[in-house]
Design an enzyme around this catalytic site. Structure first.
Site, PDB file in Angstrom:
ATOM      1  N   ASP A 176       7.996  -5.781   1.342  1.00  0.00           N
ATOM      2  CA  ASP A 176       7.234  -5.104   2.287  1.00  0.00           C
ATOM      3  C   ASP A 176       6.794  -5.881   3.530  1.00  0.00           C
ATOM      4  O   ASP A 176       6.725  -7.057   3.339  1.00  0.00           O
ATOM      5  CB  ASP A 176       6.065  -4.463   1.587  1.00  0.00           C
ATOM      6  CG  ASP A 176       6.355  -3.418   0.613  1.00  0.00           C
ATOM      7  OD1 ASP A 176       7.626  -2.829   0.795  1.00  0.00           O
ATOM      8  OD2 ASP A 176       5.826  -3.176  -0.309  1.00  0.00           O
TER       9      ASP A 176
ATOM     10  N   ASP B 148       3.632  -6.318   4.624  1.00  0.00           N
ATOM     11  CA  ASP B 148       2.280  -6.477   4.750  1.00  0.00           C
ATOM     12  C   ASP B 148       2.309  -8.245   4.472  1.00  0.00           C
ATOM     13  O   ASP B 148       3.262  -8.760   4.054  1.00  0.00           O
ATOM     14  CB  ASP B 148       1.385  -5.732   3.616  1.00  0.00           C
ATOM     15  CG  ASP B 148       1.871  -5.435   2.444  1.00  0.00           C
ATOM     16  OD1 ASP B 148       2.761  -6.200   2.107  1.00  0.00           O
ATOM     17  OD2 ASP B 148       1.360  -4.694   1.691  1.00  0.00           O
TER      18      ASP B 148
ATOM     19  N   ARG C 144       0.729   1.522   2.702  1.00  0.00           N
ATOM     20  CA  ARG C 144      -0.471   0.559   3.112  1.00  0.00           C
ATOM     21  C   ARG C 144      -0.590   0.454   4.342  1.00  0.00           C
ATOM     22  O   ARG C 144       0.185  -0.641   4.972  1.00  0.00           O
ATOM     23  CB  ARG C 144      -0.256  -0.686   2.132  1.00  0.00           C
ATOM     24  CG  ARG C 144      -0.276  -0.456   0.564  1.00  0.00           C
ATOM     25  CD  ARG C 144      -0.489  -1.702  -0.253  1.00  0.00           C
ATOM     26  NE  ARG C 144      -0.497  -1.332  -1.738  1.00  0.00           N
ATOM     27  CZ  ARG C 144       0.851  -1.150  -2.340  1.00  0.00           C
ATOM     28  NH1 ARG C 144       1.979  -1.496  -1.944  1.00  0.00           N
ATOM     29  NH2 ARG C 144       0.764  -1.021  -3.524  1.00  0.00           N
TER      30      ARG C 144
END
Length: 782
Positions: free
Chosen positions: A82, A84, A290
């Site tokens: 991901d 992030d 997110r």
């Protein structure tokens, strides 16, 4: 030789990506982090610039070997976790542990799992962003320092097996402070006056309009006086105001707003919402879940416009680009939206479909025209009195975004439609139908739900999208907070009604205070919070916690050095730990003296015992040992009084004798009980243990005996340890505290002792064979 190896953190994500890539690509999953700080060790070398000590857990070693072997065979390794900070750290750990060649390793990120997004990411690879990795390390190390240094303090000063966390402790503080605010709140009452008037509508039909007085009366006498004045008063419309009202749609979902809406509209817990959203993302249905951002890509804006025109027409389109106001919002570049807006529905579980539907509607509505309404406010005079009645109505002129978001706003639209006022003119006389003065009570501040706690944490700048769900789950798992339904209590209220010149006076009852799914602090949560507030005020300070998040953002942006942040924090934090753990108090933390027992003059305390909060009669240093009693149900350490405590010590109580044995009612860890000899039975909530009679106690014991007989199918005199019983999932064999399933083709009533032992031995033999085969396989592999 493998041309390309793509490593992602989730097997579901790997499965989806594999569909978009050709035979030249092999996609494997790391199943999250492949290494982390050691579980049972501090793992931070404070003297060596806070160097973390990582390890590959035992359960991941075989996977790491597989990944390493495959990576060695690949021409290029693509790290696709991901986008992030957590995802960046996963890629970094993979790079280090697998000993990847920098020349053959590329980092790719994407915001949605679609073919175009994956192929576009492969065209634009980058290196691992060490700033993002350091920001994640800083959070991990700081939280480890706080947890590992604070927990032993709690073990010594409060109770063994407790733990503390930086963000979690602040979340508990919010809940404790709100509960104390509620306990200190004084409910006040006042009389709310409403009236109904007859008027003629456009067709000449008599209709009723409702109005509310612009003043409330503090007591019954003033309300009654006002109603008497209204008995012969003239009511006339003095003023009519009409004003256009515009309602704009909400921005597309961020992590926190999705969690809040899903809780309110679908009843999902925060952790449940994130689990479902993760599935939707990994299946390619929604963008990354997110995020702090409310932005939509130009492609998304365009497809939203096309879909709105197709569904309801061009006049409903209003393209908007929202601005992100959250500080440090940089976890992702786009809001949560459907990857393909044209897909109004998806295939999946019922819960996945519901959450996707919510995301789809919110995204579409955000790009639709404002809803236009007209509010009408009529002021009604009362025979020259200062007070005025106010009648309000509203009509929807253009529904705009409500056309799509109607499911979420159905009640509101119906209410607006019903509140439409008939044609009114200034100076028009009104005929009184009734005037009612109802006693109303103020309400205490609302307790937090999971959704409102997320909103508060976000307001204070505490935590980030990835931390909300684990924070709320952790404080519940640690039993510092519990999610509870609160039963309401009956309350009487007064109503005065003027009708046909006569005032009636009625007392009615209502159930008040009913709450569902609210977060309440436990006694241990309150004690730990108070201790941390007294001894570690900096850690518990809202501004400190929010400022730390900003420091993490600076590290992620390359504007701060993470080890300097750790050093500054540790210099002020560690001395407080040393001071606190070496301080000796006169009483245990959380212990409070309630007063003295008037009969024995012994002191009465409330404290945290081995198994939780207890009441104590007598001092430890007295010759006679103190006696203990559990807290009465529904009473906290904060609210218990001396009178309540003394009532708890009235148990155990002798009810009488039966067959030469004492029949006693007492109270234990799990609530009140009745005991006859060595036989116990719980007292149900419907019976007060202080009022239970001997007959009721014997009836409870008899009911338990009858239930046990029904449960018992067969016993064997030659082997008392073996029984055939009836359970929740059908008949089973109980033998020496172990349970064994009875095969479906066997009648439990007709089983012999030999049959039972055969059933017991069969799984043991199978287990022995499996163990032997496993040992042989391991030896062969070595």
């Amino acid at each position: 030789m493998i041309k390309n190896l793509v490593i992602v953190e989730s097997p579901a994500k790997a499965k989806t990506i594999e569909k978009f890539l050709g035979n030249d690509y092999k996609v494997m999953s790391s199943y999250g982090h492949i290494r982390d700080l050691k579980k049972k060790a501090f793992s931070i070398d404070v003297d060596d610039n806070f160097k973390p000590s990582y390890e590959v857990p035992v359960e991941k070693k075989e996977l790491v070997e597989q990944l390493k072997k495959t990576a060695e065979q690949a021409e290029t390794v693509w790290l696709a976790s991901d986008e992030d900070r957590e995802g960046e750290a996963i890629s970094w750990h993979l790079f280090i542990v697998l000993k990847l060649d920098p020349k053959r390793t590329k980092r790719i990120v994407f915001h949605e799992i679609t073919k175009n997004a994956i192929l576009e990411a492969i065209k634009h690879p980058r290196e691992i962003d060490t700033n993002l990795v350091n920001a994640q390390q800083a959070r991990r190390v700081l939280d480890r320092i706080v947890g590992f240094e604070l927990s032993p303090v709690l073990w010594k000063r409060v109770k063994p097996a407790l733990s503390a966390g930086r963000v979690q402790s602040v979340a508990v503080r919010l809940i404790v402070e709100r509960e104390r605010e509620i306990n200190a709140y004084t409910i006040q009452s006042a009389y709310k006056v409403t009236a109904q008037f007859f008027v003629l509508d456009a067709d000449g039909k008599k209709v009723t309009i409702n109005a509310e007085l612009n003043k409330r009366f503090e007591n019954k006498k003033d309300a009654e006086t006002f109603l008497n004045d209204c008995a012969n008063a003239q009511f006339k419309i003095e003023d009519i105001t009409k004003k256009p009202v515009k309602r704009s749609p909400a921005s597309p979902f961020t992590t926190s707003t999705l969690q809040q809406e899903a809780a309110r509209k679908l009843g999902f817990s925060v952790s449940r919402t994130m689990t479902i959203a993760q599935h939707l993302y990994e299946s390619g249905f929604i963008t990354y879940m997110r995020t702090d951002s409310v932005n939509l890509s130009s492609l998304a804006l365009g497809t939203c416009k096309e879909e709105i025109i197709k569904l309801v027409g061009e006049k409903y389109v209003k393209t908007r680009q929202y601005t992100t106001h959250s500080k440090g919002a940089q976890e992702a570049h786009e809001a949560i939206r459907p990857t393909f807006v044209s897909n109004e529905t998806i295939e999946g579980t019922v819960q996945e479909k519901k959450l996707y539907d919510l995301i789809w509607k919110r995204t579409i509505a955000s790009q639709m025209a404002d809803a236009k309404m007209e509010d009408t406010i009529a002021t009604i005079g009362i025979g020259g009195k200062e007070e005025k009645f106010i009648a309000t109505g509203s009509i929807v002129i253009f529904d705009g975004f409500l056309r799509v978001y109607r499911e979420s706003f159905d009640d509101e639209i119906e209410q607006d439609t019903e509140a439409k006022l008939p044609p009114l003119t200034i100076g028009k006389d009104l005929v009184q139908k009734s005037v009612t003065a109802a006693q109303r009570f103020t309400q205490h501040p609302p307790r937090y739900t999971e959704a409102s706690l997320v909103r508060k944490l976000e307001e204070l700048g505490i935590g980030r999208p990835s931390t909300y769900a684990p924070t709320i789950s952790t404080i519940q798992q640690r039993s510092y907070v519990q999610k509870s339904n609160i039963d309401g209590t009956e309350r009487s209220y007064n109503i005065l009604e003027l009708k046909k010149g006569q005032i009636s006076d009625m007392d009615k009852t209502e159930i008040t205070g009913t709450e569902k799914g609210k977060l309440l602090p436990t006694d241990i949560g309150i004690v730990v919070n108070d201790f941390l507030m007294a001894n570690f005020p900096e850690i518990m300070d809202y501004n400190f916690t929010a400022n730390v998040e900003q420091d993490f953002d600076k590290i992620a942006a390359g504007k701060a050095e993470w080890t300097k942040l750790m050093n500054n924090f540790y210099k002020s934090f560690h001395p407080l730990v040393d001071k606190s753990i070496n301080t000796k108090g006169e009483h245990k933390v959380g212990e409070r003296m309630l007063g003295n027992d008037p009969k024995t003059e012994k002191p009465v305390y409330v404290k945290i015992g081995k198994f939780g909060p207890v009441l104590q009669l007598g001092a430890v240093e007295d010759k006679e040992k103190p006696t203990f009693a559990p807290l009465p149900k529904g009473i906290s350490m904060d609210t218990v009084t001396l009178e309540m405590a003394l009532d708890a010590f009235k148990l155990p109580r002798l009810l009488g004798q039966q067959d030469g044995k004492d029949l006693i009612v007492g109270i234990g860890r799990f609530g009140p009980f009745v005991r006859l000899g060595n036989t116990f039975v719980s007292v149900p909530e419907t019976i007060d243990p202080m009022d239970i009679t001997m007959e009721e106690g014997l009836a409870l014991l008899q009911a338990k005996k009858e239930a046990a007989v029904k449960k018992q199918i067969k016993i064997f005199a030659e082997d008392p340890d073996l029984q055939i019983l009836n359970g929740r999932f059908g008949p089973y064999i109980s033998y020496k505290k172990e349970n064994y399933k009875i095969p479906k083709n066997m009648d439990p009533v007709n089983l012999t002792l030999e049959d039972c032992h055969h059933i017991i031995e069969t799984p043991k033999k199978a287990k022995s064979i499996r163990s032997s085969q496993k040992r042989k396989a391991t030896a062969k592999k070595k």
